[in-house]
Design a protein around this motif. Structure first.
Motif, mmCIF file in Angstrom:
data_model
loop_
_atom_site.group_PDB
_atom_site.id
_atom_site.type_symbol
_atom_site.label_atom_id
_atom_site.label_comp_id
_atom_site.label_asym_id
_atom_site.label_seq_id
_atom_site.Cartn_x
_atom_site.Cartn_y
_atom_site.Cartn_z
ATOM 1 N N LYS A 193 14.604 -7.340 29.850
ATOM 2 C CA LYS A 193 15.633 -7.773 28.913
ATOM 3 C C LYS A 193 16.159 -9.158 29.282
ATOM 4 C CE LYS A 193 17.190 -3.132 27.631
ATOM 5 N NZ LYS A 193 18.355 -2.217 27.588
ATOM 6 N N GLU A 194 16.329 -9.410 30.584
ATOM 7 C CA GLU A 194 16.816 -10.720 30.997
ATOM 8 C C GLU A 194 15.812 -11.810 30.649
ATOM 9 O OE1 GLU A 194 17.665 -10.482 35.090
ATOM 10 O OE2 GLU A 194 19.408 -9.159 34.858
ATOM 11 N N ARG A 195 14.538 -11.500 30.709
ATOM 12 C CA ARG A 195 13.524 -12.488 30.378
ATOM 13 C C ARG A 195 13.540 -12.823 28.888
ATOM 14 N NH1 ARG A 195 9.681 -10.033 32.383
ATOM 15 N NH2 ARG A 195 8.662 -9.161 30.558
ATOM 16 N N PHE A 196 13.774 -11.822 28.050
ATOM 17 C CA PHE A 196 13.804 -12.064 26.611
ATOM 18 C C PHE A 196 15.085 -12.774 26.174
ATOM 19 C CE2 PHE A 196 10.593 -8.593 26.338
ATOM 20 C CZ PHE A 196 9.612 -9.346 25.718
ATOM 21 N N LYS A 197 16.157 -12.649 26.952
ATOM 22 C CA LYS A 197 17.399 -13.310 26.589
ATOM 23 C C LYS A 197 17.288 -14.831 26.692
ATOM 24 C CE LYS A 197 20.577 -9.539 27.739
ATOM 25 N NZ LYS A 197 21.686 -9.113 28.649
ATOM 26 N N LYS A 198 16.378 -15.338 27.466
ATOM 27 C CA LYS A 198 16.237 -16.773 27.658
ATOM 28 C C LYS A 198 15.667 -17.467 26.423
ATOM 29 C CE LYS A 198 15.548 -16.337 32.647
ATOM 30 N NZ LYS A 198 14.626 -16.615 33.785
ATOM 31 N N PHE A 199 14.987 -16.731 25.572
ATOM 32 C CA PHE A 199 14.333 -17.320 24.410
ATOM 33 C C PHE A 199 15.081 -16.915 23.133
ATOM 34 C CE2 PHE A 199 11.124 -16.712 27.682
ATOM 35 C CZ PHE A 199 10.579 -17.991 27.771
ATOM 36 N N ARG A 200 15.382 -17.910 22.272
ATOM 37 C CA ARG A 200 16.076 -17.657 21.026
ATOM 38 C C ARG A 200 15.078 -17.348 19.917
ATOM 39 N NH1 ARG A 200 17.275 -20.868 16.762
ATOM 40 N NH2 ARG A 200 16.368 -22.657 17.867
ATOM 41 N N LYS A 201 15.449 -16.421 19.077
ATOM 42 C CA LYS A 201 14.582 -16.077 17.957
ATOM 43 C C LYS A 201 14.570 -17.219 16.934
ATOM 44 C CE LYS A 201 15.034 -11.069 18.223
ATOM 45 N NZ LYS A 201 15.415 -9.834 17.486
ATOM 46 N N LEU A 202 13.394 -17.501 16.382
ATOM 47 C CA LEU A 202 13.240 -18.551 15.376
ATOM 48 C C LEU A 202 13.674 -18.051 14.002
ATOM 49 C CD1 LEU A 202 9.762 -20.021 16.368
ATOM 50 C CD2 LEU A 202 12.006 -20.957 16.904
ATOM 51 N N LYS A 203 14.267 -18.977 13.225
ATOM 52 C CA LYS A 203 14.628 -18.650 11.862
ATOM 53 C C LYS A 203 13.440 -18.913 10.926
ATOM 54 C CE LYS A 203 19.460 -19.860 12.634
ATOM 55 N NZ LYS A 203 20.596 -20.712 12.208
ATOM 56 N N LYS A 204 13.520 -18.394 9.712
ATOM 57 C CA LYS A 204 12.418 -18.556 8.767
ATOM 58 C C LYS A 204 12.219 -20.017 8.354
ATOM 59 C CE LYS A 204 12.554 -13.934 6.753
ATOM 60 N NZ LYS A 204 12.701 -13.144 5.503
ATOM 61 N N ASN A 205 13.322 -20.754 8.209
ATOM 62 C CA ASN A 205 13.188 -22.158 7.808
ATOM 63 C C ASN A 205 12.649 -23.042 8.926
ATOM 64 O OD1 ASN A 205 15.361 -22.076 9.470
ATOM 65 N ND2 ASN A 205 16.851 -22.879 8.002
ATOM 66 N N GLU A 206 12.596 -22.516 10.145
ATOM 67 C CA GLU A 206 12.053 -23.267 11.271
ATOM 68 C C GLU A 206 10.556 -23.066 11.445
ATOM 69 O OE1 GLU A 206 16.073 -23.224 14.106
ATOM 70 O OE2 GLU A 206 14.330 -21.997 14.616
ATOM 71 N N ILE A 207 9.995 -22.152 10.683
ATOM 72 C CA ILE A 207 8.566 -21.872 10.759
ATOM 73 C C ILE A 207 7.854 -22.656 9.664
ATOM 74 C CG2 ILE A 207 6.795 -20.076 10.694
ATOM 75 C CD1 ILE A 207 8.949 -18.096 11.541
ATOM 76 N N SER A 208 6.849 -23.444 10.020
ATOM 77 C CA SER A 208 6.145 -24.284 9.054
ATOM 78 C C SER A 208 5.207 -23.440 8.195
ATOM 79 C CB SER A 208 5.349 -25.367 9.777
ATOM 80 O OG SER A 208 4.353 -24.773 10.594
ATOM 81 N N SER A 209 4.838 -24.014 7.051
ATOM 82 C CA SER A 209 3.870 -23.348 6.172
ATOM 83 C C SER A 209 2.466 -23.480 6.754
ATOM 84 C CB SER A 209 3.925 -23.983 4.774
ATOM 85 O OG SER A 209 3.650 -25.375 4.875
ATOM 86 N N PRO A 210 1.512 -22.660 6.335
ATOM 87 C CA PRO A 210 0.147 -22.735 6.876
ATOM 88 C C PRO A 210 -0.481 -24.112 6.669
ATOM 89 C CG PRO A 210 0.464 -20.703 5.636
ATOM 90 C CD PRO A 210 1.681 -21.535 5.401
ATOM 91 N N CYS A 211 -1.148 -24.638 7.664
ATOM 92 C CA CYS A 211 -1.794 -25.948 7.614
ATOM 93 C C CYS A 211 -3.284 -25.793 7.325
ATOM 94 C CB CYS A 211 -1.590 -26.693 8.926
ATOM 95 S SG CYS A 211 0.141 -26.979 9.341
ATOM 96 N N LEU A 212 -3.795 -26.645 6.384
ATOM 97 C CA LEU A 212 -5.215 -26.647 6.030
ATOM 98 C C LEU A 212 -5.698 -25.256 5.665
ATOM 99 C CD1 LEU A 212 -6.595 -29.035 8.792
ATOM 100 C CD2 LEU A 212 -5.932 -29.606 6.441
ATOM 101 N N PHE A 213 -4.852 -24.546 4.922
ATOM 102 C CA PHE A 213 -5.200 -23.183 4.516
ATOM 103 C C PHE A 213 -5.936 -23.219 3.185
ATOM 104 C CE2 PHE A 213 -4.172 -19.347 2.086
ATOM 105 C CZ PHE A 213 -4.723 -18.379 2.922
ATOM 106 N N SER A 214 -7.027 -22.488 3.107
ATOM 107 C CA SER A 214 -7.802 -22.403 1.872
ATOM 108 C C SER A 214 -8.159 -20.961 1.620
ATOM 109 C CB SER A 214 -9.077 -23.254 1.987
ATOM 110 O OG SER A 214 -9.861 -23.134 0.817
ATOM 111 N N HIS A 215 -7.668 -20.423 0.532
ATOM 112 C CA HIS A 215 -7.916 -19.038 0.182
ATOM 113 C C HIS A 215 -9.224 -18.933 -0.598
ATOM 114 C CE1 HIS A 215 -6.947 -14.869 -0.586
ATOM 115 N NE2 HIS A 215 -7.216 -15.066 -1.872
#
Length: 244
Positions: A170-192
């Motif tokens: 638990k102490e190890r996980f407390k050091k890292f902050r959870k990322l928000k959705k707006n901080e995550i980039s969209s897929p790069c060079l993605f082709s469906h």
């Protein structure tokens, strides 16, 4: 109640050797208790109040053994709860042949220099007596009983403070902050891609001919690795969806 029958038995053995004491400690010891072994053997007697058909007012001999005190710290939980007990151990095998938990209601006392009595937890006025072979050993055993009983009663009366220790995970996980959705980039060079197609030409200087034959030849060369423009080719693979 008369103590004469209890003191008129055959002479008991004298002080024990170190090997006998070590065998008893080894049989009773664990990480969550403390053991105090008497240095002399003792006879165990039981006295019952004269009620009903029992008109006898004397001590009844039970057996001979080595008295030992076991003080549990309670660190093992319900398997070995906190408390104190007196055990009578067999000298030959080192096994326990009689055991009684000691509390403030036991009223453990020194009736004579070599004879100790206590009230049994079964109630009804039944008492047990230990007649020791050596008065010095009996005196030391009595001091061990009283001192350890006082410690157990004081510890049980005081409230326990539980110390909650955080786990390293638990102490190890407390050091890292959870990322928000707006901080995550969209897929790069993605082709469906929904089907397997020919190799696609990418980059400048690539001419996409409308002629199907020329396109087939160029894609065939690129698949076989014979084309000089391999740096500008990309292979697109996908798994065709199963149609139900």
């Amino acid at each position: 109640m008369s103590l004469r029958p209890a003191l008129g038995d055959d002479p008991l053995l004298q002080k024990l050797g170190e090997k006998d004491i070590f065998k008893i400690k080894l049989s009773l010891s664990c990480l969550s208790n403390k053991v105090f072994v008497c240095s002399a053997v003792a006879n165990l007697y039981i006295w019952q109040p004269p009620i009903g058909e029992n008109t006898s007012n004397s001590w009844q001999y039970v057996r001979t053994g080595i008295p030992a005190i076991v003080v549990s710290t309670g660190l093992s939980g319900a398997r070995n709860p906190k408390g104190m007990s007196i055990s009578l151990m067999d000298k030959q095998s080192g096994f326990c042949v009689w055991k009684e938990h000691i509390t403030s209601n036991s009223n453990y006392r020194e009736q004579q220099p070599n004879f100790h009595v206590l009230a049994l937890s079964s109630g009804d006025g039944v008492m047990a007596g230990l007649r020791f072979a050596n008065e010095d050993s009996a005196s030391l055993f009595y001091k061990d009983v009283i001192s350890n009983l006082d410690d157990v009663l004081q510890t049980s009366s005081s409230p326990e403070i539980e110390i909650v220790q955080g786990s390293p995970t638990k102490e190890r996980f407390k050091k890292f902050r959870k990322l928000k959705k707006n901080e995550i980039s969209s897929p790069c060079l993605f082709s469906h891609v929904t089907s397997i197609t020919n190799a696609t030409l990418v980059g400048d200087g690539v001419n996409n001919s409308s002629d199907s034959d020329n396109s087939h030849k160029d894609s065939k060369k690129s698949m076989n690795g014979h084309s000089g423009r391999t740096a500008n080719l990309r292979r697109a693979f996908s798994v065709t969806k199963k149609r139900r």
